[in-house]
Design a protein around this motif. Structure first.
Motif, PDB file in Angstrom:
ATOM      1  N   PRO A   1     -10.977  10.639  -1.014  1.00 57.22           N
ATOM      2  CA  PRO A   1     -11.943   9.527  -1.044  1.00 57.22           C
ATOM      3  C   PRO A   1     -11.267   8.216  -0.665  1.00 57.22           C
ATOM      4  O   PRO A   1     -10.087   7.999  -0.956  1.00 57.22           O
ATOM      5  CB  PRO A   1     -12.416   9.515  -2.503  1.00 57.22           C
ATOM      6  CG  PRO A   1     -12.200  10.913  -2.985  1.00 57.22           C
ATOM      7  CD  PRO A   1     -10.951  11.386  -2.295  1.00 57.22           C
ATOM      8  N   ARG A   2     -12.046   7.358  -0.043  1.00 56.42           N
ATOM      9  CA  ARG A   2     -11.495   6.080   0.422  1.00 56.42           C
ATOM     10  C   ARG A   2     -10.887   5.264  -0.703  1.00 56.42           C
ATOM     11  O   ARG A   2      -9.842   4.628  -0.533  1.00 56.42           O
ATOM     12  CB  ARG A   2     -12.603   5.297   1.132  1.00 56.42           C
ATOM     13  CG  ARG A   2     -12.280   3.839   1.414  1.00 56.42           C
ATOM     14  CD  ARG A   2     -11.087   3.669   2.324  1.00 56.42           C
ATOM     15  NE  ARG A   2     -11.349   4.106   3.674  1.00 56.42           N
ATOM     16  CZ  ARG A   2     -10.432   4.100   4.632  1.00 56.42           C
ATOM     17  NH1 ARG A   2      -9.194   3.715   4.357  1.00 56.42           N
ATOM     18  NH2 ARG A   2     -10.725   4.516   5.844  1.00 56.42           N
ATOM     19  N   TRP A   3     -11.504   5.287  -1.907  1.00 60.35           N
ATOM     20  CA  TRP A   3     -11.004   4.445  -2.993  1.00 60.35           C
ATOM     21  C   TRP A   3      -9.615   4.892  -3.440  1.00 60.35           C
ATOM     22  O   TRP A   3      -8.798   4.071  -3.866  1.00 60.35           O
ATOM     23  CB  TRP A   3     -11.986   4.439  -4.165  1.00 60.35           C
ATOM     24  CG  TRP A   3     -11.993   5.676  -5.000  1.00 60.35           C
ATOM     25  CD1 TRP A   3     -12.810   6.757  -4.865  1.00 60.35           C
ATOM     26  CD2 TRP A   3     -11.145   5.969  -6.120  1.00 60.35           C
ATOM     27  NE1 TRP A   3     -12.519   7.711  -5.817  1.00 60.35           N
ATOM     28  CE2 TRP A   3     -11.501   7.252  -6.604  1.00 60.35           C
ATOM     29  CE3 TRP A   3     -10.129   5.272  -6.764  1.00 60.35           C
ATOM     30  CZ2 TRP A   3     -10.872   7.841  -7.694  1.00 60.35           C
ATOM     31  CZ3 TRP A   3      -9.499   5.867  -7.843  1.00 60.35           C
ATOM     32  CH2 TRP A   3      -9.869   7.129  -8.302  1.00 60.35           C
ATOM     33  N   ILE A   4      -9.323   6.199  -3.346  1.00 61.53           N
ATOM     34  CA  ILE A   4      -7.989   6.684  -3.714  1.00 61.53           C
ATOM     35  C   ILE A   4      -6.958   6.197  -2.703  1.00 61.53           C
ATOM     36  O   ILE A   4      -5.865   5.736  -3.074  1.00 61.53           O
ATOM     37  CB  ILE A   4      -7.987   8.224  -3.808  1.00 61.53           C
ATOM     38  CG1 ILE A   4      -8.829   8.677  -5.002  1.00 61.53           C
ATOM     39  CG2 ILE A   4      -6.564   8.757  -3.932  1.00 61.53           C
ATOM     40  CD1 ILE A   4      -8.890  10.186  -5.171  1.00 61.53           C
ATOM     41  N   LEU A   5      -7.289   6.280  -1.430  1.00 49.48           N
ATOM     42  CA  LEU A   5      -6.365   5.805  -0.398  1.00 49.48           C
ATOM     43  C   LEU A   5      -6.117   4.308  -0.541  1.00 49.48           C
ATOM     44  O   LEU A   5      -4.978   3.835  -0.388  1.00 49.48           O
ATOM     45  CB  LEU A   5      -6.919   6.139   0.988  1.00 49.48           C
ATOM     46  CG  LEU A   5      -7.128   7.636   1.293  1.00 49.48           C
ATOM     47  CD1 LEU A   5      -7.691   7.812   2.688  1.00 49.48           C
ATOM     48  CD2 LEU A   5      -5.836   8.405   1.125  1.00 49.48           C
ATOM     49  N   ASP A   6      -7.180   3.554  -0.835  1.00 45.38           N
ATOM     50  CA  ASP A   6      -7.011   2.108  -1.031  1.00 45.38           C
ATOM     51  C   ASP A   6      -6.138   1.829  -2.249  1.00 45.38           C
ATOM     52  O   ASP A   6      -5.312   0.904  -2.239  1.00 45.38           O
ATOM     53  CB  ASP A   6      -8.376   1.437  -1.197  1.00 45.38           C
ATOM     54  CG  ASP A   6      -9.200   1.465   0.083  1.00 45.38           C
ATOM     55  OD1 ASP A   6      -8.610   1.679   1.158  1.00 45.38           O
ATOM     56  OD2 ASP A   6     -10.430   1.288  -0.002  1.00 45.38           O
ATOM     57  N   HIS A   7      -6.335   2.605  -3.309  1.00 46.60           N
ATOM     58  CA  HIS A   7      -5.547   2.423  -4.533  1.00 46.60           C
ATOM     59  C   HIS A   7      -4.053   2.643  -4.264  1.00 46.60           C
ATOM     60  O   HIS A   7      -3.199   1.960  -4.842  1.00 46.60           O
ATOM     61  CB  HIS A   7      -6.034   3.391  -5.606  1.00 46.60           C
ATOM     62  CG  HIS A   7      -5.264   3.331  -6.892  1.00 46.60           C
ATOM     63  ND1 HIS A   7      -5.497   2.373  -7.852  1.00 46.60           N
ATOM     64  CD2 HIS A   7      -4.241   4.106  -7.375  1.00 46.60           C
ATOM     65  CE1 HIS A   7      -4.658   2.553  -8.871  1.00 46.60           C
ATOM     66  NE2 HIS A   7      -3.896   3.601  -8.601  1.00 46.60           N
ATOM     67  N   LEU A   8      -3.740   3.563  -3.370  1.00 45.44           N
ATOM     68  CA  LEU A   8      -2.349   3.863  -3.054  1.00 45.44           C
ATOM     69  C   LEU A   8      -1.801   2.992  -1.928  1.00 45.44           C
ATOM     70  O   LEU A   8      -0.617   3.098  -1.596  1.00 45.44           O
ATOM     71  CB  LEU A   8      -2.210   5.341  -2.675  1.00 45.44           C
ATOM     72  CG  LEU A   8      -2.628   6.356  -3.750  1.00 45.44           C
ATOM     73  CD1 LEU A   8      -2.497   7.774  -3.220  1.00 45.44           C
ATOM     74  CD2 LEU A   8      -1.793   6.179  -5.009  1.00 45.44           C
ATOM     75  N   GLY A   9      -2.660   2.146  -1.353  1.00 45.66           N
ATOM     76  CA  GLY A   9      -2.221   1.288  -0.252  1.00 45.66           C
ATOM     77  C   GLY A   9      -2.041   2.051   1.041  1.00 45.66           C
ATOM     78  O   GLY A   9      -1.203   1.687   1.877  1.00 45.66           O
ATOM     79  N   CYS A  10      -2.835   3.084   1.235  1.00 45.43           N
ATOM     80  CA  CYS A  10      -2.691   3.957   2.392  1.00 45.43           C
ATOM     81  C   CYS A  10      -3.729   3.624   3.447  1.00 45.43           C
ATOM     82  O   CYS A  10      -4.924   3.531   3.158  1.00 45.43           O
ATOM     83  CB  CYS A  10      -2.832   5.419   1.963  1.00 45.43           C
ATOM     84  SG  CYS A  10      -2.756   6.600   3.324  1.00 45.43           S
ATOM     85  N   LEU A  11      -3.256   3.451   4.673  1.00 46.69           N
ATOM     86  CA  LEU A  11      -4.149   3.312   5.807  1.00 46.69           C
ATOM     87  C   LEU A  11      -4.397   4.690   6.405  1.00 46.69           C
ATOM     88  O   LEU A  11      -3.853   5.691   5.949  1.00 46.69           O
ATOM     89  CB  LEU A  11      -3.542   2.368   6.847  1.00 46.69           C
ATOM     90  CG  LEU A  11      -3.206   0.949   6.351  1.00 46.69           C
ATOM     91  CD1 LEU A  11      -2.543   0.143   7.454  1.00 46.69           C
ATOM     92  CD2 LEU A  11      -4.450   0.244   5.833  1.00 46.69           C
ATOM     93  N   GLU A  12      -5.214   4.738   7.431  1.00 48.59           N
ATOM     94  CA  GLU A  12      -5.530   6.030   8.035  1.00 48.59           C
ATOM     95  C   GLU A  12      -4.288   6.641   8.683  1.00 48.59           C
ATOM     96  O   GLU A  12      -3.471   5.941   9.291  1.00 48.59           O
ATOM     97  CB  GLU A  12      -6.644   5.866   9.071  1.00 48.59           C
ATOM     98  CG  GLU A  12      -7.976   5.440   8.459  1.00 48.59           C
ATOM     99  CD  GLU A  12      -9.049   5.261   9.503  1.00 48.59           C
ATOM    100  OE1 GLU A  12      -8.792   5.636  10.664  1.00 48.59           O
ATOM    101  OE2 GLU A  12     -10.128   4.756   9.164  1.00 48.59           O
ATOM    102  N   ASP A  13      -4.184   7.962   8.546  1.00 49.79           N
ATOM    103  CA  ASP A  13      -3.117   8.738   9.186  1.00 49.79           C
ATOM    104  C   ASP A  13      -1.729   8.288   8.753  1.00 49.79           C
ATOM    105  O   ASP A  13      -0.800   8.253   9.565  1.00 49.79           O
ATOM    106  CB  ASP A  13      -3.238   8.666  10.716  1.00 49.79           C
ATOM    107  CG  ASP A  13      -4.515   9.311  11.215  1.00 49.79           C
ATOM    108  OD1 ASP A  13      -4.988  10.255  10.568  1.00 49.79           O
ATOM    109  OD2 ASP A  13      -5.048   8.867  12.235  1.00 49.79           O
ATOM    110  N   GLN A  14      -1.571   7.948   7.488  1.00 50.60           N
ATOM    111  CA  GLN A  14      -0.249   7.649   6.952  1.00 50.60           C
ATOM    112  C   GLN A  14       0.250   8.823   6.127  1.00 50.60           C
ATOM    113  O   GLN A  14      -0.533   9.639   5.633  1.00 50.60           O
ATOM    114  CB  GLN A  14      -0.271   6.365   6.120  1.00 50.60           C
ATOM    115  CG  GLN A  14      -0.428   5.112   6.961  1.00 50.60           C
ATOM    116  CD  GLN A  14      -0.151   3.850   6.173  1.00 50.60           C
ATOM    117  OE1 GLN A  14      -0.419   3.789   4.983  1.00 50.60           O
ATOM    118  NE2 GLN A  14       0.384   2.842   6.837  1.00 50.60           N
TER     119      GLN A  14
END
Length: 231
Positions: A74-87
């Motif tokens: 989910p997008r909120w998990i990636l945002d929480h970890l500071g992750c952009l797409e394809d990192q």
């Protein structure tokens, strides 16, 4: 058992029943086949997801698998970890015992939230999660506000640390510093006053007819004759 893979948002998957609101991720099928025997039957398959660059991590739940060699979250998990797409993200199974949550303390981050019926909305929203920890920001849509999302910050959980959801848990709503702000509803717009312009009056000169001129001349002659008679 740690692997490093690319991470992408769930929206890149062309699948039905993809749920952004929750803590479930999708991993490669080959990983699921290996890891599923590590977990007791009927228990959620948890994993630790860590951003390689920021070193931020979070415990998530494995919800399904895909044939690709990528992680979908989910997008909120990636945002929480500071992750952009394809990192790059490292992932490993989380095998420690997780205590059941007793209490979750939430602090709404919008003044309108304190004047709405939050409890049912947050309880329904938390049903989509398997685990919870302090420092999580939840975005909960409220039907009574037309789907407007209210953010709630998880201040603490009891017992401290990572807790498992799924049973009876007490949700505590914390007040902001200084007390609950007074709710000032937006003023209703005043009805527009329609200005009706009065038709402009024009002074039109209407020429007199010959009969009107004759009648006026006779009237003046008669009046003049009367004046002379009275003298």
């Amino acid at each position: 058992m740690t692997e490093v893979l690319n991470a992408r948002p769930l929206c890149f998957l062309n699948q039905e029943a993809i749920q952004e609101a929750g803590d479930e991720i999708i991993i490669p099928q080959r990983l699921l086949n290996v890891w599923m025997d590590l977990f007791a039957p009927g228990t959620p398959m948890l994993a630790t997801l860590t951003h390689v660059e920021t070193d931020r991590s979070r415990v998530v739940c494995i919800g399904a698998s895909d044939k690709s060699e990528e992680i979908y979250a989910p997008r909120w998990i990636l945002d929480h970890l500071g992750c952009l797409e394809d990192q790059r993200m490292s992932i490993s199974p989380y095998l420690q015992e997780v205590p059941t949550a007793i209490r979750i303390s939430l602090r709404p981050m919008d003044n309108a939230a304190y004047h709405s019926d939050l409890r049912q909305a947050f309880e329904t929203y938390l049903d989509r999660f398997h685990v919870m920890e302090a420092g999580t920001t939840l975005s909960v849509p409220l039907e009574e506000l037309g789907g407007y999302e209210i953010c709630g910050f998880v201040e603490s959980v009891e017992p401290p640390g990572l807790v498992a959801l799924g049973g009876e848990v007490q949700i505590e709503f914390l007040e902001p510093e200084g007390g609950i702000p007074e709710h000032e509803p937006e003023p209703e717009p005043e009805p527009e006053q329609q200005v009706v312009e009065a038709p402009q009056q024009t002074n039109q000169v209407v020429p007199m007819t010959a009969e009107q001129r004759t009648a006026m001349r006779e009237s003046w002659l008669k009046r003049f004759s009367n004046l002379n008679t009275t003298t």
